[in-house]
Design an enzyme around this catalytic site. Structure first.
Site, mmCIF file in Angstrom:
data_model
loop_
_atom_site.group_PDB
_atom_site.id
_atom_site.type_symbol
_atom_site.label_atom_id
_atom_site.label_comp_id
_atom_site.label_asym_id
_atom_site.label_seq_id
_atom_site.Cartn_x
_atom_site.Cartn_y
_atom_site.Cartn_z
ATOM 1 N N SER A 46 -13.603 8.198 6.285
ATOM 2 C CA SER A 46 -14.468 7.637 7.320
ATOM 3 C C SER A 46 -15.945 7.724 6.974
ATOM 4 O O SER A 46 -16.734 6.895 7.425
ATOM 5 C CB SER A 46 -14.214 8.342 8.660
ATOM 6 O OG SER A 46 -14.467 9.730 8.564
ATOM 7 N N ASP A 199 -20.972 12.193 18.630
ATOM 8 C CA ASP A 199 -19.791 13.041 18.437
ATOM 9 C C ASP A 199 -20.120 14.325 17.684
ATOM 10 O O ASP A 199 -19.293 15.231 17.602
ATOM 11 C CB ASP A 199 -18.661 12.281 17.739
ATOM 12 C CG ASP A 199 -18.989 11.834 16.311
ATOM 13 O OD1 ASP A 199 -20.043 12.230 15.778
ATOM 14 O OD2 ASP A 199 -18.179 11.076 15.745
ATOM 15 N N HIS A 202 -20.009 12.588 12.718
ATOM 16 C CA HIS A 202 -20.344 11.568 11.725
ATOM 17 C C HIS A 202 -21.856 11.348 11.661
ATOM 18 O O HIS A 202 -22.517 11.292 12.696
ATOM 19 C CB HIS A 202 -19.665 10.234 12.075
ATOM 20 C CG HIS A 202 -18.173 10.278 11.934
ATOM 21 N ND1 HIS A 202 -17.344 10.650 12.965
ATOM 22 C CD2 HIS A 202 -17.381 10.004 10.866
ATOM 23 C CE1 HIS A 202 -16.093 10.606 12.543
ATOM 24 N NE2 HIS A 202 -16.087 10.218 11.279
#
Length: 231
Positions: A46, A199, A202
Site C-alpha cells: 500500500s 489514520d 499512511h
C-alpha cells in the site's frame, strides 16, 4: 529513536494494509509519462500503491517528479504496488511484472509478512525468489529493508531483519535501510503526525515527499546500474 520510529511505522502500515484495503494493482500505465529512457518498476504494497492519496501525491508520481528534478527525467517509473501484498504475493506476480521493457526494479515488501508473524525462513525464500527472477531477467534491483518490532522476540527480530542485507549481498542488489528513512530522526513522535493521513498510518502527500527524498538517491544509484542509462 529513529530506529524505534521505523519499527512502529513498519508495524502500523502492515496493519492498515491488511484491514479494509482490498488488493488492487495500479495499471502499469497509470500516471505514466512518455520517455525515451529506462523503465523502473516499483514492486510493493500500500505504501508503493499510494493508498489514500490522489494519484499525483503517491509515492511513484512523486518519485518521478523528484527524478526529473535531479537529472533523470527520462526515466519511466511504473507503479506495481498492491495494497495488502506480502512477499508471497510479490513472488507470485514478479515474473509477469518484469516485462521485456523493464530495466530495473524497486522491491519494498515484507511489512505484511511481519504483521502475520510469517516465519522469517518463508519470507527469506520469497525475497530470494523475487530476486532470482530479477537475475533471470537481467534487471537491476534496489531492495528496501524492513525492521521487526521487539515483541516478536529477539530471535524473530534477528532472523527477520537479516533477510534484506543477506539477500542484497547474495544477489548483488542495492539496499536501502527503510522506506521511512526520509522522515528523519523524529525525537518527538507527535511531530510525525504532520506527515501522516488521519489514520495515523499512511503518509500524506508531505510525508511521501520526505520518503521520496530519502529513497531518491538510492534510486539514482539504481538507474546508474542500468547499462547505457547515462546515455
Amino acid at each position: 529513536m529513529k530506529k524505534r520510529l521505523f519499527l512502529s511505522l513498519s508495524l502500523a502500515y502492515g496493519v492498515a494494509a491488511l484491514i479494509g484495503n482490498p488488493p488492487m494493482v495500479a495499471p502499469a500505465h497509470a500516471g505514466s509519462h512518455s520517455t525515451t529512457g529506462p523503465t523502473v518498476v516499483a514492486l510493493g504494497d500500500s505504501l508503493t500503491q499510494g493508498y489514500g492519496l490522489v494519484e499525483q501525491e503517491g509515492f511513484v508520481p512523486q518519485l518521478r517528479a523528484w527524478l526529473a528534478d535531479n537529472g533523470a527525467g527520462d526515466v519511466r517509473v511504473v507503479n506495481a504496488g498492491v495494497s495488502g501484498d506480502t512477499t508471497a504475493g510479490g513472488l507470485s506476480r514478479v515474473a509477469w511484472t518484469l516485462t521485456p521493457d523493464v530495466d530495473a526494479m524497486i522491491v519494498a515488501l515484507g511489512g505484511n509478512d511481519m504483521l502475520r508473524g510469517t516465519d522469517p525462513a518463508t519470507t527469506r525464500a520469497n525475497i530470494d525468489g523475487i530476486l532470482a527472477e530479477a537475475d533471470k531477467a537481467g534487471v537491476a534491483v534496489l531492495l528496501v529493508g524492513m525492521q521487526a518490532p521487539g515483541n516478536y522476540g529477539p530471535d524473530y527480530k534477528r532472523d527477520f531483519e537479516a533477510i534484506w542485507p543477506d539477500m542484497a549481498e547474495k544477489h548483488d542488489t542495492l539496499l536501502a535501510e527503510s522506506f521511512f528513512k526520509g522522515l528523519g530522526e523524529g525525537d518527538d513522535p507527535s511531530a510525525m503526525r504532520a506527515y501522516f493521513q488521519p489514520d495515523g498510518i499512511h503518509p500524506n502527500a508531505e510525508g511521501v515527499k520526505k520518503v521520496v527524498e530519502g529513497l531518491g538517491p538510492h534510486v539514482l544509484d539504481l538507474i546508474a546500474r542500468i547499462p547505457d542509462a547515462a546515455g
